[in-house]
Design an enzyme around this catalytic site. Structure first.
Site, PDB file in Angstrom:
ATOM      1  N   ARG A   1       2.266  -2.135   2.028  1.00 50.77           N
ATOM      2  CA  ARG A   1       1.910  -0.902   1.318  1.00 50.77           C
ATOM      3  C   ARG A   1       3.159  -0.077   0.994  1.00 50.77           C
ATOM      4  O   ARG A   1       4.095  -0.046   1.792  1.00 50.77           O
ATOM      5  CB  ARG A   1       0.954  -0.062   2.178  1.00 50.77           C
TER       6      ARG A   1
ATOM      7  N   ARG B   1       2.848  -4.339   9.053  1.00 51.42           N
ATOM      8  CA  ARG B   1       1.502  -4.516   8.485  1.00 51.42           C
ATOM      9  C   ARG B   1       1.567  -5.189   7.115  1.00 51.42           C
ATOM     10  O   ARG B   1       2.450  -4.904   6.314  1.00 51.42           O
ATOM     11  CB  ARG B   1       0.810  -3.163   8.330  1.00 51.42           C
TER      12      ARG B   1
ATOM     13  N   ARG C   1       4.225  10.813   7.060  1.00 49.12           N
ATOM     14  CA  ARG C   1       2.767  10.767   7.273  1.00 49.12           C
ATOM     15  C   ARG C   1       2.398  11.228   8.676  1.00 49.12           C
ATOM     16  O   ARG C   1       1.379  11.889   8.875  1.00 49.12           O
ATOM     17  CB  ARG C   1       2.251   9.342   7.027  1.00 49.12           C
TER      18      ARG C   1
ATOM     19  N   LYS D   1      -7.479   2.412  12.534  1.00 42.22           N
ATOM     20  CA  LYS D   1      -8.783   2.853  12.010  1.00 42.22           C
ATOM     21  C   LYS D   1      -9.371   1.787  11.080  1.00 42.22           C
ATOM     22  O   LYS D   1     -10.544   1.433  11.207  1.00 42.22           O
ATOM     23  CB  LYS D   1      -8.624   4.178  11.221  1.00 42.22           C
TER      24      LYS D   1
ATOM     25  N   ARG E   1      -9.625  14.882   6.888  1.00 44.67           N
ATOM     26  CA  ARG E   1      -8.227  14.891   7.313  1.00 44.67           C
ATOM     27  C   ARG E   1      -7.666  16.298   7.413  1.00 44.67           C
ATOM     28  O   ARG E   1      -6.505  16.478   7.745  1.00 44.67           O
ATOM     29  CB  ARG E   1      -7.415  14.152   6.270  1.00 44.67           C
TER      30      ARG E   1
HETATM   31  P1  AP5 Z   1      -4.596  -0.258  10.600  1.00 39.91           P
HETATM   32  O1  AP5 Z   1      -5.965  -0.635  11.059  1.00 39.91           O
HETATM   33  O2  AP5 Z   1      -4.207  -0.658   9.222  1.00 39.91           O
HETATM   34  O3  AP5 Z   1      -4.299   1.314  10.869  1.00 39.91           O
HETATM   35  P2  AP5 Z   1      -4.886   2.587  10.186  1.00 39.91           P
HETATM   36  O4  AP5 Z   1      -5.167   3.571  11.260  1.00 39.91           O
HETATM   37  O5  AP5 Z   1      -6.053   2.238   9.282  1.00 39.91           O
HETATM   38  O6  AP5 Z   1      -3.598   3.059   9.379  1.00 39.91           O
HETATM   39  P3  AP5 Z   1      -3.417   3.613   7.930  1.00 39.91           P
HETATM   40  O7  AP5 Z   1      -1.944   3.538   7.663  1.00 39.91           O
HETATM   41  O8  AP5 Z   1      -4.314   2.906   6.943  1.00 39.91           O
HETATM   42  O9  AP5 Z   1      -3.874   5.080   8.091  1.00 39.91           O
HETATM   43  P4  AP5 Z   1      -3.562   6.263   7.213  1.00 39.91           P
HETATM   44  O10 AP5 Z   1      -4.598   7.185   7.690  1.00 39.91           O
HETATM   45  O11 AP5 Z   1      -2.174   6.734   7.227  1.00 39.91           O
HETATM   46  O12 AP5 Z   1      -3.726   5.674   5.722  1.00 39.91           O
HETATM   47  P5  AP5 Z   1      -4.846   5.885   4.602  1.00 39.91           P
HETATM   48  O13 AP5 Z   1      -4.947   4.630   3.844  1.00 39.91           O
HETATM   49  O14 AP5 Z   1      -6.087   6.469   5.167  1.00 39.91           O
HETATM   50  O15 AP5 Z   1      -3.577  -0.873  11.668  1.00 39.91           O
HETATM   51  C1  AP5 Z   1      -2.189  -0.750  11.465  1.00 39.91           C
HETATM   52  C2  AP5 Z   1      -1.483  -2.054  11.852  1.00 39.91           C
HETATM   53  O16 AP5 Z   1      -1.591  -2.238  13.271  1.00 39.91           O
HETATM   54  C3  AP5 Z   1      -2.083  -3.316  11.216  1.00 39.91           C
HETATM   55  O17 AP5 Z   1      -1.034  -4.198  10.894  1.00 39.91           O
HETATM   56  C4  AP5 Z   1      -2.985  -3.911  12.316  1.00 39.91           C
HETATM   57  O18 AP5 Z   1      -3.074  -5.323  12.203  1.00 39.91           O
HETATM   58  C5  AP5 Z   1      -2.240  -3.482  13.577  1.00 39.91           C
HETATM   59  N1  AP5 Z   1      -3.111  -3.194  14.715  1.00 39.91           N
HETATM   60  C6  AP5 Z   1      -4.243  -2.446  14.717  1.00 39.91           C
HETATM   61  N2  AP5 Z   1      -4.762  -2.388  15.949  1.00 39.91           N
HETATM   62  C7  AP5 Z   1      -3.915  -3.116  16.750  1.00 39.91           C
HETATM   63  C8  AP5 Z   1      -3.886  -3.400  18.153  1.00 39.91           C
HETATM   64  N3  AP5 Z   1      -4.818  -2.953  18.985  1.00 39.91           N
HETATM   65  N4  AP5 Z   1      -2.853  -4.129  18.635  1.00 39.91           N
HETATM   66  C9  AP5 Z   1      -1.893  -4.590  17.813  1.00 39.91           C
HETATM   67  N5  AP5 Z   1      -1.854  -4.358  16.483  1.00 39.91           N
HETATM   68  C10 AP5 Z   1      -2.870  -3.618  15.958  1.00 39.91           C
HETATM   69  O19 AP5 Z   1      -4.159   7.039   3.711  1.00 39.91           O
HETATM   70  C11 AP5 Z   1      -3.048   6.778   2.890  1.00 39.91           C
HETATM   71  C12 AP5 Z   1      -2.725   8.016   2.060  1.00 39.91           C
HETATM   72  O20 AP5 Z   1      -3.852   8.367   1.212  1.00 39.91           O
HETATM   73  C13 AP5 Z   1      -2.431   9.301   2.846  1.00 39.91           C
HETATM   74  O21 AP5 Z   1      -1.083   9.372   3.250  1.00 39.91           O
HETATM   75  C14 AP5 Z   1      -2.811  10.377   1.804  1.00 39.91           C
HETATM   76  O22 AP5 Z   1      -1.794  10.549   0.848  1.00 39.91           O
HETATM   77  C15 AP5 Z   1      -4.018   9.792   1.118  1.00 39.91           C
HETATM   78  N6  AP5 Z   1      -5.316  10.162   1.737  1.00 39.91           N
HETATM   79  C16 AP5 Z   1      -6.210   9.292   2.308  1.00 39.91           C
HETATM   80  N7  AP5 Z   1      -7.286   9.962   2.776  1.00 39.91           N
HETATM   81  C17 AP5 Z   1      -7.064  11.276   2.494  1.00 39.91           C
HETATM   82  C18 AP5 Z   1      -7.802  12.463   2.770  1.00 39.91           C
HETATM   83  N8  AP5 Z   1      -8.983  12.421   3.409  1.00 39.91           N
HETATM   84  N9  AP5 Z   1      -7.264  13.648   2.367  1.00 39.91           N
HETATM   85  C19 AP5 Z   1      -6.088  13.707   1.718  1.00 39.91           C
HETATM   86  N10 AP5 Z   1      -5.333  12.614   1.443  1.00 39.91           N
HETATM   87  C20 AP5 Z   1      -5.815  11.409   1.831  1.00 39.91           C
END
Ligand code: AP5
Length: 219
Positions: A160, A127, A171, A13, A88
Site C-alpha cells: 500500500r 504487509r 498515521r 483489524k 475514527r
Molecule cells: P491488517 O489486518 O492489515 O491491519 P489493520 O489494522 O487492518 O491495518 P490498516 O493499516 O489497514 O489500518 P488503518 O486503520 O491504518 O488503514 P485503513 O485502510 O482503515 O494487519 C497488518 C499486517 O499485520 C498484515 O500484514 C497482517 O498479515 C499482519 N498481522 C495481523 N495480525 C497479525 C498477528 N497476530 N501476528 C502477525 N502478523 C499479523 O485507512 C487508510 C486511510 O484511509 C487512513 O489513513 C485515512 O486516510 C483513510 N480513512 C479510512 N477510514 C477513515 C475514517 N473512518 N475517517 C477518516 N479517514 C479514514
C-alpha cells in the site's frame, strides 16, 4: 450483529474482519478499502480523498459519514456488518449514534486492538495486499505461497502507498490524537472489549468469538 474493530494502523483489524466474515456471512465495511477503491477508479470521492490517504491524514468526516450511510442502506447489510476503520473520530462516533437511532440499530460490541509501536512498524512494512480479492499477507508472518501472487486467487500482491515508514508514523500520530479517545467513549457505554493485538491471530480470534457467544450474538 453489528461490531466495530478499533485500533491503530497495523493492529490487525482487516485480518480479523476477514476471519469473522469467513464464519458469519455479514459484510465488512472498511472505509479505507472504499477510499482506496475510489482513488484507483479516479471517481469524484477518490479525487477528494487521495491527498489525505496518501499522506496518512484522516479524510474529512463529511465524506466518511456519507460513505457509511450509503453502504449500510444496501440490502446485504440487513443482518449486520463489521466496521473496520470506522468510526475514527469522536464526531464520526456521534454521527453514527444518530444514524443508528433513526434506524433503530445498536452496536453489539467494539473490539479494541491494543498493540505496541514496534509491532506496528514491523507488520506494516512487510504487509502485502491482493489487488484482486483484498486478501492480506505478511512477508514475515504469513507469506504467500508464490512471491507477489495471492495464494487464494492468484491476483497480484502490492504494498500500500501509505505503508512507507514515514507515512506509517504519521498515521500512528493521527490515530493517537484523533482516534484513541474512542476507547473511553465506548468503554463508558460498556460495549468495549480490549484485545492484546501482539498475540497471534488464532488466540485473538478465540477471544473475540468467545465474547460474541457470551453476549448472545453468536449461538
Ligand atoms: P491488517 O489486518 O492489515 O491491519 P489493520 O489494522 O487492518 O491495518 P490498516 O493499516 O489497514 O489500518 P488503518 O486503520 O491504518 O488503514 P485503513 O485502510 O482503515 O494487519 C497488518 C499486517 O499485520 C498484515 O500484514 C497482517 O498479515 C499482519 N498481522 C495481523 N495480525 C497479525 C498477528 N497476530 N501476528 C502477525 N502478523 C499479523 O485507512 C487508510 C486511510 O484511509 C487512513 O489513513 C485515512 O486516510 C483513510 N480513512 C479510512 N477510514 C477513515 C475514517 N473512518 N475517517 C477518516 N479517514 C479514514
Amino acid at each position: 450483529m453489528i461490531i466495530i474493530l478499533l485500533g491503530p494502523p497495523g493492529a490487525g483489524k482487516g485480518t480479523i474482519a476477514n476471519e469473522i466474515n469467513r464464519r458469519v456471512s455479514i459484510p465488512i465495511i472498511a472505509t479505507g478499502d472504499i477510499l482506496r477503491n475510489a482513488i484507483e477508479k479516479n471517481i469524484d470521492l477518490g479525487k477528494k480523498a487521495k491527498s489525505f490517504v496518501v499522506s496518512g491524514k484522516l479524510v474529512p468526516d463529511e465524506y466518511i459519514i456519507k460513505i457509511v450511510e450509503d453502504r449500510i442502506a444496501e440490502y446485504d447489510c440487513e443482518n449486520g456488518f463489521i466496521f473496520d476503520g470506522f468510526p475514527r473520530t469522536i464526531n464520526q462516533a456521534r454521527e453514527l449514534d444518530m444514524v443508528f437511532k433513526k434506524l433503530n440499530k445498536n452496536i453489539d460490541q467494539v473490539f479494541y486492538f491494543d498493540i505496541s509501536y514496534s509491532t506496528i512498524i514491523n507488520r506494516l512494512s512487510a504487509r502485502r495486499v491482493c489487488t484482486k480479492c483484498g486478501a492480506i499477507y505478511n512477508l514475515k508472518y504469513d507469506p504467500p505461497e508464490k512471491a507477489d501472487h495471492c495464494s487464494k486467487c492468484g491476483g497480484k500482491l502490492i504494498q500500500r502507498v501509505d505503508d512507507q515508514e514515514d507515512t506509517i508514523k504519521k498515521r500512528v500520530d493521527v490515530y493517537n490524537e484523533e482516534t484513541s479517545p474512542l476507547v473511553s467513549y465506548y468503554e463508558k457505554k460498556n460495549i468495549l472489549t480490549r484485545i492484546n493485538a501482539d498475540q497471534d491471530l488464532k488466540d485473538r480470534f478465540e477471544i473475540i468469538w468467545h465474547r460474541l457467544i457470551e453476549i448472545g450474538v453468536i449461538k
